[in-house]
Design an enzyme around this catalytic site. Structure first.
Site, PDB file in Angstrom:
ATOM      1  N   LYS A 131       5.742  20.342  89.737  1.00 47.42           N
ATOM      2  CA  LYS A 131       7.004  19.584  89.829  1.00 47.42           C
ATOM      3  C   LYS A 131       7.072  18.441  88.809  1.00 47.42           C
ATOM      4  O   LYS A 131       8.150  18.060  88.373  1.00 47.42           O
ATOM      5  CB  LYS A 131       7.188  19.039  91.248  1.00 47.42           C
TER       6      LYS A 131
ATOM      7  N   GLU B 286      15.980  15.119  96.003  1.00 47.71           N
ATOM      8  CA  GLU B 286      15.732  15.737  97.307  1.00 47.71           C
ATOM      9  C   GLU B 286      14.309  16.265  97.274  1.00 47.71           C
ATOM     10  O   GLU B 286      13.762  16.514  96.197  1.00 47.71           O
ATOM     11  CB  GLU B 286      16.722  16.893  97.539  1.00 47.71           C
TER      12      GLU B 286
ATOM     13  N   SER C  60       0.812  27.173  91.756  1.00 57.20           N
ATOM     14  CA  SER C  60       1.802  26.112  91.498  1.00 57.20           C
ATOM     15  C   SER C  60       1.377  24.731  92.002  1.00 57.20           C
ATOM     16  O   SER C  60       1.847  23.716  91.493  1.00 57.20           O
ATOM     17  CB  SER C  60       3.146  26.505  92.121  1.00 57.20           C
TER      18      SER C  60
HETATM   19  C1  LIG Z   1       3.343  23.600  95.191  1.00 55.46           C
HETATM   20  C2  LIG Z   1       4.728  24.154  95.238  1.00 55.46           C
HETATM   21  N1  LIG Z   1       4.933  25.404  94.790  1.00 55.46           N
HETATM   22  C3  LIG Z   1       6.167  25.967  94.819  1.00 55.46           C
HETATM   23  C4  LIG Z   1       7.255  25.279  95.323  1.00 55.46           C
HETATM   24  C5  LIG Z   1       8.586  25.961  95.365  1.00 55.46           C
HETATM   25  O1  LIG Z   1       9.490  25.487  94.416  1.00 55.46           O
HETATM   26  P1  LIG Z   1       9.914  26.329  93.175  1.00 55.46           P
HETATM   27  O2  LIG Z   1      10.301  27.687  93.654  1.00 55.46           O
HETATM   28  O3  LIG Z   1      11.056  25.577  92.594  1.00 55.46           O
HETATM   29  O4  LIG Z   1       8.752  26.396  92.233  1.00 55.46           O
HETATM   30  C6  LIG Z   1       7.095  23.961  95.794  1.00 55.46           C
HETATM   31  C7  LIG Z   1       8.222  23.199  96.313  1.00 55.46           C
HETATM   32  O5  LIG Z   1       8.125  22.130  96.823  1.00 55.46           O
HETATM   33  C8  LIG Z   1       5.791  23.390  95.745  1.00 55.46           C
HETATM   34  O6  LIG Z   1       5.553  22.146  96.194  1.00 55.46           O
END
Ligand SMILES: Cc1ncc(COP(=O)(O)O)c(C=O)c1O
Length: 407
Positions: A92, A114, A385
């Site tokens: 993020k 948000e 992620s």
């Molecule tokens: C670690 C992590 N991965 C994935 C996501 C999902 O978001 P996005 O689909 O925008 O990557 C989030 C959302 O808060 C997150 O904190």
């Protein structure tokens, strides 16, 4: 062939907003185009990626995970793109840094956002602290309970965290509150949307600030393996880590791309967040896309064990990629994500975010994606992620339930 309409991905996307937001979006779109055409903007962003966030994040060959899923007739190399090693623990921050640099140049003094899992809220509060800007984060009251640690972190960083108490008190309701704030305060306030959702230019802008994930992965895998991967998988909430990872590979037809949505308690249970697999087209938060809705077009409640995937919509570019078939989208249930969480923790000593655990759970389905006569080694990249510290309480509670039910 018709030229694609600006702000649209096929017929998805657009700017379905009240008139009061049009001038703020036009100002943002112009600023985005103007500043991102300047080398100096990217030079500053890249220096923040490197020296503040710790990029490039490693592409790690996970040996025990690879061994676990390999078989006599299936030689696997599983790589993890370590976005969890970013400052603040998730992808993020890539987007928050890009947008705060833009907001500064636009002369804004206040940042709002948000957040669902709290990762985007923490990333935003972090960059706001660094750039000395006022910061206000909207978060569903239910998510505030699930992610209490991140709420505390945001407050430590000087942000005001405001509970969204309407609706299901989760991410969708936090978005509604943030949009309301922006309508009233857009003169001095920039709204940092945390995913590839919302009205144009957000889906394009957030993707462009996240595509560093895929660009680095491409360079790294070519250096390590001398070729592109066979399969790349990423989880999809709003879709920003997946879009950032997939975008630089979209033209590489030989690379299979797989997005994992939260199937919650099962796609047939009605308790899931699989907007692409089970949703229908409609408008949510300013964009036309797939979303969970009832027969009257009312938005349905989403459910996932992971707060960051608990959203009834999805970025419009994903909707286009689903229809074209370029990306395959699958659902992963809560229990499968939990199992993948424990597996990575035990096998590699890496505790993943529950969101990322949905991408890891894809490895259970991997065989059906590999041709039977595949002779060469199969290279798979999973986008990790984020890290799982924020989810420890949820996992502990689930373990408690299991022990209780099994007793
Ligand atoms: C670690 C992590 N991965 C994935 C996501 C999902 O978001 P996005 O689909 O925008 O990557 C989030 C959302 O808060 C997150 O904190």
């Amino acid at each position: 062939m018709d030229k694609p309409l600006k702000g649209y991905f096929g017929h998805y996307g657009g700017q379905y907003v009240p008139e009061t937001l049009v001038s703020a979006l036009t100002e943002l779109e112009k600023a985005y185009e103007y500043y991102t055409a300047q080398k100096e903007f990217w030079a500053e962003l890249n220096s923040y990626y490197r020296d503040y966030s710790g990029r490039p994040t490693p592409l790690f060959l996970a040996p025990r995970l690879s061994e676990h899923y390999s078989a006599e007739d299936l030689k696997l190399k599983i790589y993890l793109k370590r976005e969890d090693l970013n400052h603040t623990g998730a992808h993020k921050i890539n987007n928050a840094l890009g947008q705060v640099l833009l907001a500064k140049r636009m002369g804004k003094q206040r940042i709002i956002a948000e957040t669902g899992a709290g990762q985007h809220g923490v990333a935003t509060a972090t960059v706001a602290a660094h750039f000395d800007m006022k910061c206000c984060i909207y978060m569903g009251a239910v998510d505030m309970q699930r992610q209490a640690l991140n709420v505390y972190k945001m407050r430590l960083l000087g942000a005001e965290v405001i509970p969204a108490t309407g609706g299901t008190q989760t991410l969708k309701d936090a978005c509604n509150e943030a949009i309301r704030d922006w309508v009233a305060n857009s003169l001095d306030t920039h709204y940092i949307i945390g995913s590839v959702v919302g009205p144009h230019p957000y889906p394009v802008m957030v993707r462009d600030f996240q595509r560093v994930i895929g660009e680095e992965t491409k360079d790294q895998i070519i250096t390590k393996e001398g070729r592109l991967p066979d399969i790349i998988a990423a989880c999809v909430g709003g879709g920003s880590n997946a879009m950032g990872m997939f975008y630089p590979f979209l033209q590489e037809e030989e690379v299979k791309l797989v997005g994992l949505e939260a199937a919650g308690e099962g796609l047939e249970s009605g308790r899931h967040a699989a907007s692409l697999s089970r949703g229908r087209q409609g408008v949510l938060h300013g964009a036309f896309s797939y979303l969970l809705q009832n027969d009257d077009g009312q938005i349905e409640e989403a459910h996932s064990i992971s707060a960051g995937l608990d959203y009834p919509g999805v970025g419009p570019e994903h909707s286009m990629l689903k229809d074209s078939g370029r990306v395959k989208y699958l659902g992963v249930q809560d229990q499968a994500a939990l199992a993948a969480f424990h597996q990575l923790t035990k096998l590699e000593g890496i505790i993943p975010a529950l969101e990322s655990a949905h991408a890891l759970a894809f490895l259970e389905e991997l065989k059906s994606f590999i041709p039977r006569d595949a002779e060469k080694e199969t290279i798979v990249v999973i986008n990790l992620s984020g890290r799982g510290d924020k989810d420890i309480d949820t996992v502990r509670e689930e373990a408690g339930h299991e022990q209780h039910n099994g007793a």
